[in-house]
Design a protein around this motif. Structure first.
Motif, PDB file in Angstrom:
ATOM      1  N   UNK A 197       0.834  -1.198   0.000  1.00  0.00           N
ATOM      2  CA  UNK A 197       0.000   0.000   0.000  1.00  0.00           C
ATOM      3  C   UNK A 197       0.873   1.254   0.000  1.00  0.00           C
ATOM      4  N   UNK A 198       0.470   2.241  -0.768  1.00  0.00           N
ATOM      5  CA  UNK A 198       1.230   3.488  -0.842  1.00  0.00           C
ATOM      6  C   UNK A 198       2.407   3.423  -1.784  1.00  0.00           C
ATOM      7  N   UNK A 199       2.508   2.335  -2.558  1.00  0.00           N
ATOM      8  CA  UNK A 199       3.616   2.169  -3.498  1.00  0.00           C
ATOM      9  C   UNK A 199       3.102   1.890  -4.905  1.00  0.00           C
ATOM     10  N   UNK A 200       4.017   1.897  -5.871  1.00  0.00           N
ATOM     11  CA  UNK A 200       3.680   1.691  -7.272  1.00  0.00           C
ATOM     12  C   UNK A 200       4.689   0.754  -7.923  1.00  0.00           C
ATOM     13  N   UNK A 201       4.213  -0.087  -8.830  1.00  0.00           N
ATOM     14  CA  UNK A 201       5.093  -0.931  -9.649  1.00  0.00           C
ATOM     15  C   UNK A 201       5.264  -0.237 -10.988  1.00  0.00           C
ATOM     16  N   UNK A 202       6.519   0.089 -11.336  1.00  0.00           N
ATOM     17  CA  UNK A 202       6.818   0.905 -12.516  1.00  0.00           C
ATOM     18  C   UNK A 202       7.561   0.082 -13.571  1.00  0.00           C
ATOM     19  N   UNK A 203       7.195   0.316 -14.847  1.00  0.00           N
ATOM     20  CA  UNK A 203       7.911  -0.323 -15.945  1.00  0.00           C
ATOM     21  C   UNK A 203       8.054   0.661 -17.093  1.00  0.00           C
ATOM     22  N   UNK A 204       9.178   0.555 -17.801  1.00  0.00           N
ATOM     23  CA  UNK A 204       9.389   1.384 -18.980  1.00  0.00           C
ATOM     24  C   UNK A 204       8.688   0.783 -20.189  1.00  0.00           C
ATOM     25  N   UNK A 205       8.319   1.608 -21.148  1.00  0.00           N
ATOM     26  CA  UNK A 205       7.682   1.103 -22.363  1.00  0.00           C
ATOM     27  C   UNK A 205       8.667   0.306 -23.212  1.00  0.00           C
TER      28      UNK A 205
END
Length: 261
Positions: A197-205
């Motif tokens: 909670x309070x976080x994000x999973x990030x990925x580049x295109x």
């Protein structure tokens, strides 16, 4: 006639005095105008929007930052996330957590005076901030489970495959030959992660050229980044002029090349 000439001659010094007075008034006001402009710039950069340079190819071809090309300068708005959190699919700029900063090198001068001027310039937006600001796409938010891949090589969020037309460059995934269950796994695969909670999973295109959440999955946040690190949402390409416009999925993007494939 003589009186008229005398009257005209006597007005000339008065006009000169008025002009001199206006010049002195402008010179007195100039520092105030400069201070006001700097304060407005600081407020806009801090609370409304800021321009960032794309330094790498991790978001190709949505955002340009490849070797040999002119990196995009993007406008990042900061107001929207004051009223809500980032959503899946948003392209955002964020401050890299500690585990993402191993390769980051300061862009400040070793000269104390120049460094001080650079720091002041950063406050008003004429010099980039001395921090590892990154741009990626939000793939999953707090509480969601993200993994790859399904039988078609798609990223799954809470068990549902994502439709990602913006991903043009990814590691090879061949059903029956190179998947997540074959003896030799596709490099596209990664194990399930439940985003705190309070976080994000990030990925580049540009999936095979992006050191994103997958690359940092062994850190204390399992590769996710805190929402508090978000600087804002990327909405507009300001430069170069040939690419100016809203940030959208490319209509006919070129096929890029993954290393080792």
């Amino acid at each position: 006639m003589t009186d008229d000439k005398d009257s005209g001659a006597s007005e000339t010094p008065k006009k000169k005095k008025k002009q001199a007075g206006k010049q002195r008034s402008f010179l007195r006001e100039l520092p105030v105008l400069i201070v006001v402009a700097l304060v407005l710039s600081f407020l806009l950069q801090t609370f409304v929007a800021r321009v960032y340079l794309i330094p790498s190819e991790s978001m190709e071809p949505t955002l340009h930052g490849c070797d040999g090309c002119t990196g995009d300068r993007i406008v990042v708005e900061k107001i929207g996330y004051r009223f809500g959190d980032p959503k899946q699919g948003d392209v955002i700029v964020f401050l890299g957590p500690d585990s993402w900063n191993e390769r980051y090198k300061s862009i400040r001068s070793s000269n104390a005076v120049i460094r001080g001027l650079q720091n002041v310039g950063s406050l008003i937006g004429v010099v980039p901030p001395d921090e590892n600001d990154l741009v990626k796409r939000v793939i999953a938010t707090g509480g969601q489970k993200v993994e790859c891949c399904d039988d078609q090589g798609r990223v799954l969020v809470d068990g549902k495959p994502l439709d990602e037309p913006y991903v043009i460059n990814d590691f090879t995934f061949t059903p029956g030959t190179l998947t997540c269950t074959t003896p030799q796994q596709s490099r596209r695969c990664f194990a399930p992660v439940t985003v705190p909670d309070g976080n994000l999973w990030m990925m580049g295109d540009n999936r095979c050229n992006s050191a994103d959440s997958r690359f940092h999955v062994q850190d204390e946040r399992q590769g996710t980044i805190p929402i508090d690190n978000v600087r804002g949402r990327a909405i507009f390409i300001a430069l170069p002029l040939s690419r100016i416009g809203l940030i959208r999925t490319p209509d006919d993007p070129p096929k890029l090349r993954c290393p080792g494939q």
